[in-house]
Design an enzyme around this catalytic site. Structure first.
Site, PDB file in Angstrom:
ATOM      1  N   GLY A  34      64.995  16.798  47.268  1.00 29.00           N
ATOM      2  CA  GLY A  34      66.084  16.978  46.320  1.00 29.00           C
ATOM      3  C   GLY A  34      66.444  18.440  46.196  1.00 29.00           C
ATOM      4  O   GLY A  34      66.031  19.286  46.996  1.00 29.00           O
ATOM      5  N   GLY A  35      67.232  18.764  45.172  1.00 24.97           N
ATOM      6  CA  GLY A  35      67.660  20.137  44.990  1.00 24.97           C
ATOM      7  C   GLY A  35      66.546  21.055  44.523  1.00 24.97           C
ATOM      8  O   GLY A  35      66.552  22.262  44.807  1.00 24.97           O
ATOM      9  N   MET A  36      65.580  20.508  43.791  1.00 30.93           N
ATOM     10  CA  MET A  36      64.527  21.327  43.201  1.00 30.93           C
ATOM     11  C   MET A  36      63.121  20.920  43.635  1.00 30.93           C
ATOM     12  O   MET A  36      62.187  21.702  43.503  1.00 30.93           O
ATOM     13  CB  MET A  36      64.595  21.246  41.668  1.00 30.93           C
ATOM     14  N   LYS A  57      55.072  14.883  43.756  1.00 25.16           N
ATOM     15  CA  LYS A  57      56.323  15.610  43.542  1.00 25.16           C
ATOM     16  C   LYS A  57      56.000  17.098  43.503  1.00 25.16           C
ATOM     17  O   LYS A  57      55.254  17.553  42.630  1.00 25.16           O
ATOM     18  CB  LYS A  57      56.975  15.161  42.235  1.00 25.16           C
ATOM     19  N   ASP A 163      68.387   9.819  30.536  1.00 22.48           N
ATOM     20  CA  ASP A 163      68.929   9.594  31.880  1.00 22.48           C
ATOM     21  C   ASP A 163      68.643   8.167  32.340  1.00 22.48           C
ATOM     22  O   ASP A 163      68.202   7.939  33.470  1.00 22.48           O
ATOM     23  CB  ASP A 163      68.343  10.606  32.860  1.00 22.48           C
TER      24      ASP A 163
END
Length: 570
Positions: A34-36, A57, A163
């Site tokens: 992902g982005g991070m 992660k 979310d």
């Protein structure tokens, strides 16, 4: 197969990370980037062949200097590590190495709701209403646990997810619902303090107060569940727009169609639950997740599927991915050949789409963001008279009468005439009650107790030839047969001693009657019935009655999967 924070890590051979260690965990493969952060499948070993698989992660190098992201990462670990609920994915471990912070999380063998709806769309099937309702009920109970969480010290420590969306809800191959990713969750004493006016979350699923940047409570998450339910029930996005601004404006002001007006097979009581969750005034929504879960149960009745029923559907939809998951896990022993691993990799990282299309019947409000009202209300025609609410969901907003319904059907027709895309096609398909004939020869069996599920492919096809299946297929009755042996006055059942069970799937969903007694609504699983041959009346969304003869054997489960259009009218 696991929580996903980005796109597949294509371009690397499957063994690029194999054998690498992250803390005490050995890496099997990289899952996504992902982005991070990036995700890995890994495991930890112990004496006697002990092995526990986890999803790891790890913060990416470019994000390691981002103090805000690191605080969010630590918040996620601290908040969810203390949770212990069957419908919330667990966090096992938090560590730091030279390569940065990492989390070890529960490995979940299953698919998220985006992937599930994509599988149904590819097969031109409707997601069973009972599946959607049971998933939403379990998500509500998971949220209630988080919203009312009490720390080990005894101090209340409520957590708002912020979310809740299809991508963060998974169903395992065993039929268990899991709520994922509390990465932007807001705890009472969160280390990551959100600035006033900052908006976080997936835009199309935010609550109105979340869009405005107001203080949130658990009812914000329940609005998101309402959005999810509306989309899965009607088969189209609710607040999709050209950009985030359009979506936010729709959340604040766009009219929301009643699910039962878009999809006539949806019971009105179910629509009331969805519309109450979607109230723009949070005071009018359900007070908490437990109340919403109970309302879903009351409205759904026998429609709800349990974990066993959901597992049967998951195994039918994702047989290839289940096999690929097994190959991937077995590869940790180093005995799986490269060809099998490459095949498994492609299966697990294949496209998850198509996703739900954008709805064409909700306009984008014309006023700008600067003019957003603080407390917008749903617009209801002045001539509309509300219907009486049921005791189960008292206080739920009531649907407009025929005037609003006519407007909706007019919009559907207009969408069809001007080529309104998939959404209009899907609605017209429901209204006209058609089934794509090209799938008639490709009906798949639904694994249940007996994997050799009998499949009826049409009149005159005869019984299945599979020697492993001893059950007799259902007989579709369209009046008298060729020999005139059946009269209109024939009894609805000819029972013999003993009882058996019936599992019946009819697409699209339909009501089932035996004589004048309602048996239930498809899909039905393991319904007890007297042994013998039964004449069932099948009533689809079009209201037409169709006759289906099914044999029930004592002590056995008879299972069928049919298309409604293939059953002759009575």
């Amino acid at each position: 197969m696991c929580p996903d924070s980005g796109v597949p890590a294509e371009g690397f051979p499957i063994d690029f990370y194999r054998g690498e260690r992250i803390g005490k965990y050995e890496v099997v493969t990289q899952l996504s980037v992902g982005g991070m952060a990036e995700l890995f499948l890994g495991f930890t070993s112990g004496p006697g062949g002990f092995r526990k698989y986890v999803v790891i992660k790890r913060v990416l190098p470019d994000a390691r200097d981002n103090a805000q992201f690191e605080r969010m990462f630590l918040d996620e670990a601290r908040i969810t590590a203390a949770f212990n609920h069957p419908n919330i994915a667990q966090v096992f471990d938090l560590g730091r190495e030279d390569d940065g912070l990492y989390l070890a999380m529960e490995f979940i063998a299953g698919q998220n709701l985006n992937q599930i709806t994509g599988a149904c769309l590819r097969r031109q099937e409707q997601l069973p209403l009972g599946f959607t309702l049971s998933v939403a009920r379990d998500v509500c109970m998971a949220l209630h646990y988080a919203h009312t969480y009490t720390a080990p010290s005894g101090a209340p420590s409520p957590v708002i997810h912020r979310d809740v969306a299809q991508k963060n809800i998974m169903v395992t191959y065993d039929g268990v619902v899991k709520l994922l990713d509390f990465g932007i969750a807001k705890a009472k004493d969160s280390l990551e303090r959100t600035n006033v006016g900052t908006v976080k979350g997936t835009t199309g699923y935010m609550s109105p107060e979340q869009v405005r940047g107001d203080t949130l409570d658990g009812r914000s998450d329940l609005f998101s569940v309402g959005v999810m339910m509306h989309e899965l029930i009607t088969g189209a996005r609710l607040f999709a727009g050209k950009n985030e601004r359009d979506e936010m404006m729709k959340i604040l002001e766009a009219p929301v169609p009643w699910p039962s007006h878009v999809a006539p097979h949806v019971p009105e009581e179910v629509s009331k639950v969805v519309m109450r969750a979607l109230e723009r005034s949070r005071e009018k929504r359900f007070a908490n997740g437990r109340d919403m879960a109970r309302a879903i149960e009351a409205a759904a009745g026998k429609l709800l599927l349990d974990a066993h029923d959901r597992a049967a559907l998951m195994q039918d939809w994702f047989a290839e991915r289940m096999s690929a998951t097994r190959v991937m896990l077995e590869s940790a022993d180093g005995t799986t050949n490269g060809v099998m691993l490459d095949s498994a990799k492609r299966a697990l990282r294949s496209d998850d789409g198509p996703y739900l299309p954008e709805r064409k019947d909700i306009p984008t409000p014309s006023n700008g963001v600067a003019g957003m009202p603080r407390k917008p209300s749903r617009k209801v025609p002045a001539a509309a008279a509300p219907r009486k609410a049921s005791a189960a969901v008292e206080g739920t907003p009531q649907p407009p009468e025929s005037k609003a319904s006519n407007v909706l059907w007019g919009l559907v027709l207009m969408g069809i005439l001007v080529g309104g895309g998939y959404a209009a096609w899907h609605l017209s398909k429901v209204l006209n009650e058609t089934v794509d004939e090209k799938d008639a020869s490709a009906l798949r069996t639904l694994p249940q107790h007996d994997p050799n599920l009998p499949v009826y492919l049409g009149p005159g096809s005869g019984p299945p030839t599979d020697a492993g299946n001893t059950e007799t297929p259902a007989k579709v009755s369209g009046g008298e047969d060729a020999e005139g042996s059946r009269s209109k006055e024939a009894a609805s059942a000819r029972p013999v001693k003993g009882r058996g069970k019936l599992t019946l799937l009819v697409l699209p969903e339909a009501e089932v009657f035996r004589g004048k007694k309602r048996v239930g609504r498809t899909p039905m699983f393991n319904v007890a019935m007297p042994a013998g041959e039964h004449d069932l009346t099948i009533v689809g969304p079009d209201g037409k009655k169709r006759m289906l003869s099914v044999p029930i054997s004592a002590g056995e489960t008879t299972q069928f999967r049919l298309k409604l259009a293939e059953i002759p009218e009575r």
